[in-house]
Design a protein around this motif. Structure first.
Motif, PDB file in Angstrom:
ATOM      1  N   GLU A  89     -13.096  -2.708   9.944  1.00 32.11           N
ATOM      2  CA  GLU A  89     -13.404  -3.536   8.772  1.00 32.11           C
ATOM      3  C   GLU A  89     -12.623  -3.160   7.529  1.00 32.11           C
ATOM      4  O   GLU A  89     -12.627  -3.885   6.545  1.00 32.11           O
ATOM      5  N   GLY A  90     -12.005  -2.003   7.533  1.00 32.73           N
ATOM      6  CA  GLY A  90     -11.406  -1.480   6.293  1.00 32.73           C
ATOM      7  C   GLY A  90     -10.065  -2.106   5.958  1.00 32.73           C
ATOM      8  O   GLY A  90      -9.525  -2.923   6.712  1.00 32.73           O
ATOM      9  N   GLU A  91      -9.564  -1.684   4.808  1.00 33.83           N
ATOM     10  CA  GLU A  91      -8.266  -2.136   4.317  1.00 33.83           C
ATOM     11  C   GLU A  91      -7.158  -1.865   5.349  1.00 33.83           C
ATOM     12  O   GLU A  91      -6.233  -2.653   5.515  1.00 33.83           O
ATOM     13  N   TRP A  92      -7.278  -0.765   6.047  1.00 38.77           N
ATOM     14  CA  TRP A  92      -6.292  -0.345   7.058  1.00 38.77           C
ATOM     15  C   TRP A  92      -6.062  -1.439   8.110  1.00 38.77           C
ATOM     16  O   TRP A  92      -4.960  -1.645   8.590  1.00 38.77           O
ATOM     17  N   SER A  93      -7.164  -2.125   8.464  1.00 39.83           N
ATOM     18  CA  SER A  93      -7.057  -3.158   9.504  1.00 39.83           C
ATOM     19  C   SER A  93      -6.469  -4.450   8.936  1.00 39.83           C
ATOM     20  O   SER A  93      -6.093  -5.341   9.680  1.00 39.83           O
ATOM     21  N   LYS A  94      -6.406  -4.546   7.604  1.00 42.37           N
ATOM     22  CA  LYS A  94      -5.955  -5.802   6.993  1.00 42.37           C
ATOM     23  C   LYS A  94      -4.516  -5.751   6.505  1.00 42.37           C
ATOM     24  O   LYS A  94      -3.830  -6.770   6.488  1.00 42.37           O
ATOM     25  N   ILE A  95      -4.054  -4.590   6.123  1.00 40.65           N
ATOM     26  CA  ILE A  95      -2.689  -4.511   5.571  1.00 40.65           C
ATOM     27  C   ILE A  95      -1.658  -4.736   6.685  1.00 40.65           C
ATOM     28  O   ILE A  95      -1.967  -4.571   7.865  1.00 40.65           O
ATOM     29  N   GLU A  99       3.292  -2.459   5.149  1.00 34.19           N
ATOM     30  CA  GLU A  99       2.530  -1.747   4.101  1.00 34.19           C
ATOM     31  C   GLU A  99       1.999  -0.407   4.637  1.00 34.19           C
ATOM     32  O   GLU A  99       1.954   0.583   3.917  1.00 34.19           O
ATOM     33  N   ARG A 100       1.631  -0.409   5.912  1.00 30.70           N
ATOM     34  CA  ARG A 100       1.164   0.845   6.528  1.00 30.70           C
ATOM     35  C   ARG A 100       2.304   1.873   6.472  1.00 30.70           C
ATOM     36  O   ARG A 100       2.097   3.032   6.127  1.00 30.70           O
ATOM     37  N   PRO A 234      -6.493   4.690   2.961  1.00 34.73           N
ATOM     38  CA  PRO A 234      -7.884   4.282   2.743  1.00 34.73           C
ATOM     39  C   PRO A 234      -8.905   5.254   3.360  1.00 34.73           C
ATOM     40  O   PRO A 234      -8.629   5.914   4.374  1.00 34.73           O
TER      41      PRO A 234
END
Ligand code: TAP
Length: 517
Positions: A89-95, A99-100, A234
């Protein structure tokens, strides 16, 4: 001397960010160093649920550096759940993957800015010689983060022409996906580098991680946790849990939400971990285990180079080196000259305070390890090998052990078969009249991590490289590892690779999507 634990604050390049933790601040190596002493879970430094601590000893003078929190089973559960939430659910899964990569580059830059501090911490915690810690323990760690940061946006699958279900048409594509929550368990010989080798590939692939450093030297891992927060990774993506193998490491291997475990350590613990990974939830596992790497030196070698590399193959990082040459086979015609030169050069090694710039050889990592080395030497002497140099505890404070050289070591001897993981050179003779025989002897081990050969004969070198059963073969060099080249063993030295593109596969799964149109 015991340093007080204080409430510390850290501020990184991103001025809006402040990390608060309990830790130690002290003057050392002509600089101010500070590091956390708490567990790092879900982006925060916290105490262990159990209140248990680990006491850390500086191997150079046997003083207590500090106590750090020791993770319990419930701390492991919290960290794994935080990592799962960050993954799903975190930002990590969305960027985006790019960006990573940027975040990992930023982390590497912060490590570079703090490299002297990291190397100093590594030295007091593990006894690594400071100049080596700067170049290898920390320097190669930074290179590793940059190498894998560059991979983030280059991880992709393929399109595969499959049979059509006529009259329709079909196409299969593969996607490389992260596995989910990964656990990493590492040993004490290169604390920050072992963390980096595994975690950089793991995060580049898009996973989240719970990591347990070795209980005897977790300080650079905790400093790294602080830097990762400052870099803006994150919360929950990286969790660092100092603790014992029996409690914290075992809880990671058993946890049903961990989907992959990357381990570096002994073959014995590797077996326990593999069983636990299978029994708990069939988690994917990669194991970098022990070694007894053969180094074969032929009479036609460049002898100066062979002596220099032969010594480094055994004594590098005080022998606490997984690819250390556990056995040297020296051709009989040059044997005595090789031994004479190796003894003379070894006598010149400056043993001393690892923070001094002129020191080449520091203390062993911890007392139990030094005691094991002394026993190893006693056993070699008892079974009839000739101890020509060293092998005793040095007459000074700290866990210093004199580099040792054994000759006349025969194949049946215990010291010819067992890993010492210390600065003990084991020399046997061979005759090059029979190449098959020396290769058979070099392969006569359950380990298969590394190997080396010194010869000017290209055919002989290539035949050796083809027939030796080891994951790494060095020809006319030794210890030449690189972040871009895959590293890992065969047989009971484990399976799976660190470093290079192949390491990404350890932290990815392949999904095949078949389309009909
Ligand atoms: P181990 O005793 O195997 O310990 C390695 C790690 O495993 C430590 O963090 C340890 O915790 C943990 N551990 C212990 N029991 C565990 C369990 N039941 N479940 C999960 N984790 C557990 O090895 P070591 O003495 O630290 O390191 C020396 C060995 O590592 C040598 O054999 C060396 O060859 C090998 N090594 C191999 C490589 C590669 S790349 N192949 C690299 C470096 C070292 P504690 O901190 O409590 O001990």
């Amino acid at each position: 001397e015991f340093y007080n634990i204080a409430i510390l604050k850290a501020r990184g390049g991103n001025a809006s960010k402040e990390i608060v933790y309990e830790g130690v601040e002290m003057e050392c190596n002509k600089m101010k160093i500070k590091f956390p002493t708490q567990l790092f879970i879900d982006g925060k430094f916290v105490d262990s649920d159990s209140g248990k601590t680990l006491t850390l000893i500086n191997p150079t003078d046997e003083s207590v550096i500090c106590k750090v929190q020791s993770a319990s089973v419930s701390d492991v559960d919290k960290a794994v759940k935080a990592a799962k939430k960050a993954f799903e659910e975190g930002e990590w899964s969305k960027i985006s993957a790019r960006e990573r990569g940027q975040l990992l580059f930023k982390l590497a830059d912060l490590m570079e800015q703090h490299k002297e501090e990291l190397a100093t911490i590594e030295t007091i915690d593990s006894g690594a010689v400071y100049t080596l810690a700067l170049k290898t323990h920390v320097g190669m760690s930074i290179d590793t983060w940059r190498y894998f940061a560059g991979w983030c946006d280059k991880i992709h699958g393929s399109t595969i022409p499959i049979n059509h279900a006529r009259p329709n048409r079909n196409l299969a594509i593969t996607k490389k996906e992260p596995i989910g929550v990964c656990a990493l368990v590492t040993p004490w010989n290169y604390p920050l580098m072992m963390l980096s080798w595994k975690m950089a590939a793991c995060l580049a692939a898009g996973n989240t991680v719970v990591m347990k450093p070795a209980a005897v030297c977790p300080l650079t891992a905790l400093k790294f946790a602080e830097l990762s927060a400052l870099a803006g990774i994150p919360a929950g993506v990286i969790n660092i849990l100092p603790g014992s193998g029996a409690v914290c490491g075992q809880a990671l291997a058993d946890h049903p939400l961990v989907r992959k475990l990357g381990f570096t350590g002994s073959t014995e613990i590797g077996q326990t971990i593999m069983k636990s990974c299978a029994a708990s939830n069939m988690k994917k596992v990669s194991l970098e285990l022990g070694g007894k790497s053969p180094l074969v030196i032929f009479e036609d070698c460049d002898l100066d180079k062979a002596v220099r590399n032969g010594m480094a193959s055994v004594f590098f990082n005080k022998g606490e080196n997984c690819i250390a040459a556990g056995r040297l086979f020296v051709e009989e015609s040059i044997h005595d000259e090789f031994v004479r030169r190796a003894v003379a050069e070894t006598q010149k090694i400056s043993i001393g305070d690892p923070l001094h710039r002129g020191t080449a050889h520091g203390p062993q990592n911890h007392k139990a390890h030094m005691d094991k080395l002394i026993e190893f030497v006693e056993r070699g002497v008892k079974e009839g090998a000739t101890l020509v140099l060293g092998g005793k505890r040095a007459d000074r404070k700290g866990y210093f052990f004199e580099p040792a050289i054994f000759t006349g070591v025969e194949d049946h001897m215990w010291i010819a078969k067992e890993e010492s993981f210390g600065p003990i050179m084991i020399i046997s003779k061979f005759s090059s009249k029979n190449l098959d025989d020396v290769i058979r002897r070099a392969n006569n081990t359950e380990y298969g991590l590394a190997s080396g050969v010194f010869t000017r004969d290209v055919s002989r070198a290539m035949l050796f490289a083809e027939r030796i059963d080891a994951g790494t073969v060095f020809v006319n060099t030794y210890n030449k590892t690189d972040v871009a080249a895959p590293f890992g063993g065969f047989k009971q030295s484990g399976f799976g690779k660190d470093l290079g593109q192949e390491a990404l596969n350890e932290y990815l799964k392949t999904k095949c999507i078949t389309i009909e149109y």
